[in-house]
Enzyme design. Structure first.
Site: not given
Length: 370
Positions: A30, A64, A113, A115, A118, A162, A214
């Site tokens: 991480e 969508s 969540a 996950l 995107s 990701d 961040y």
């Protein structure tokens, strides 16, 4: 397939191709990605499905199933706000190699969540366009293009993890990725064979200061690397000597990054030896480092991790950027109910909103459905 039915209803014909790309969970590694380090994500069963037919003009029509209504019609380089930017960004990165398209999107990634829905959206669309136009892009090239769309078009300075997980993962495996060289290999992660399950504990909390913190962590790491005379903290080979040269937050951030990279390699060693049940201690150590050295945890994450271990998990840690989002717990299948009960009870005692639980196994990366 409901996305095909929706496409046909909206556009009057079946789509020429349908691709699906998954979200991801990061098993360990991480905040190492932007320090040129190592990560070990795996794909989850939830993702985004894109049904697409190319057009001969520069118009993109987007539908969508998660935003019911008529298809949205936009130009192929329109930077309007909202979820459509992730799709348009992929077109923008492909430039003159593609024109417009009719698209229907269906996603089942649990919202909020952490996950990475995107990345799943970007990779699904990029994979479909690669297929339709015979562009010959490799999965890693699709991941890089999708990351560039998010960095340069959407404006989110994410790392490559990701998109790489969404594009490259294999079912039953975690993806070991060197974020500097982009070398990768899939590592077997057969949880069921060892009587284990991966439990995602969604805190349903995201603290507002996360984005600024961040950026602050990233700046601290870059400053520490400059002081140590290395390209990135990944290059620190003598941790004790490095820590002697640093103070305060930069010292703590360096300690986390260096030890976290070691934990990734150690965890891979255990997986390769078949000692899947033994990785829990590394998950615990990763969480403590993220809490105390990187300072990106939150009360909700800490309570989730502590309660999960008390309830019978072999190990647990926060996953993702931090300040909320989800934790993961490695749980013997026969202890799942006990762990969920333990976490739910601890949340009630602290007055937190009830958490959401999801069980997952390593799933397949981007692939064609039709």
């Amino acid at each position: 397939m409901r996305v095909v039915e929706a496409f046909r209803a909206a556009y009057g014909a079946a789509p020429q191709t349908v691709w699906r790309a998954p979200g991801r969970v990061n098993l360990i590694g991480e905040h190492t990605d932007y320090n040129d380090g190592f990560v070990l994500p795996f794909a989850v069963p939830w993702g985004v499905t894109a049904a697409i037919t190319p057009r001969t003009d520069d118009t993109i029509r987007l539908l969508s199933l998660q935003a019911p209504g008529e298809p949205v019609t936009i130009a192929s380089h329109d930077q309007s706000a909202g979820w459509t930017r992730y799709v348009v960004g992929v077109f923008a990165m492909l430039g003159e190699r593609v024109r417009g398209a009719d698209i229907a999107i269906d996603g089942d990634v649990p919202q909020g969540a952490g996950l990475s829905s995107s990345a799943a959206l970007e990779v699904a669309v990029a994979s479909a366009l690669n297929d339709l136009h015979g562009l010959g892009l490799t999965p890693m090239e699709i991941a890089l293009l999708s990351q560039k769309a998010e960095n340069d078009f959407v404006g989110m300075p994410c790392g490559i993890m990701d998109q790489a997980a969404s594009a490259l993962c294999q079912e039953g495996h975690a993806l070991f990725l060197d974020c500097r060289s982009l070398a990768s290999r899939n590592i077997p992660l057969d949880l069921a064979a060892h009587g284990l399950s991966m439990l995602i504990i969604d805190t349903q909390v995201h603290h507002q200061h996360a984005d600024g913190e961040y950026a602050k962590r990233r700046a601290e790491c870059e400053s520490a690397a400059r002081k140590l005379g290395v390209p990135a903290l990944r290059d620190v080979t003598d941790l004790a000597a490095a820590l002697d040269q640093l103070q305060g937050d930069e010292r703590k951030r360096t300690m986390h990054i260096v030890t976290e990279n070691h934990r990734v390699e150690a965890l891979i060693g255990l997986l390769r030896a078949g000692a899947v049940a033994e990785i829990g201690a590394l998950l615990n150590a990763s969480h403590l480092s993220l809490r105390d050295q990187y300072e990106v945890s939150s009360p909700e994450l800490d309570v989730a991790v502590e309660a999960a271990v008390k309830g019978g998990a072999r190990g647990a840690r926060m996953t993702g950027g931090g300040f909320g989002g989800s934790a993961i717990a490695l749980v013997p299948v026969d202890r799942l109910a006990s762990v969920e009960e333990s976490v739910t009870g601890a949340y009630a005692e602290h007055g937190f909103q009830a958490p959401r639980f999801l069980t997952t196994t390593p799933a397949r990366g981007a692939h064609r459905l039709a």
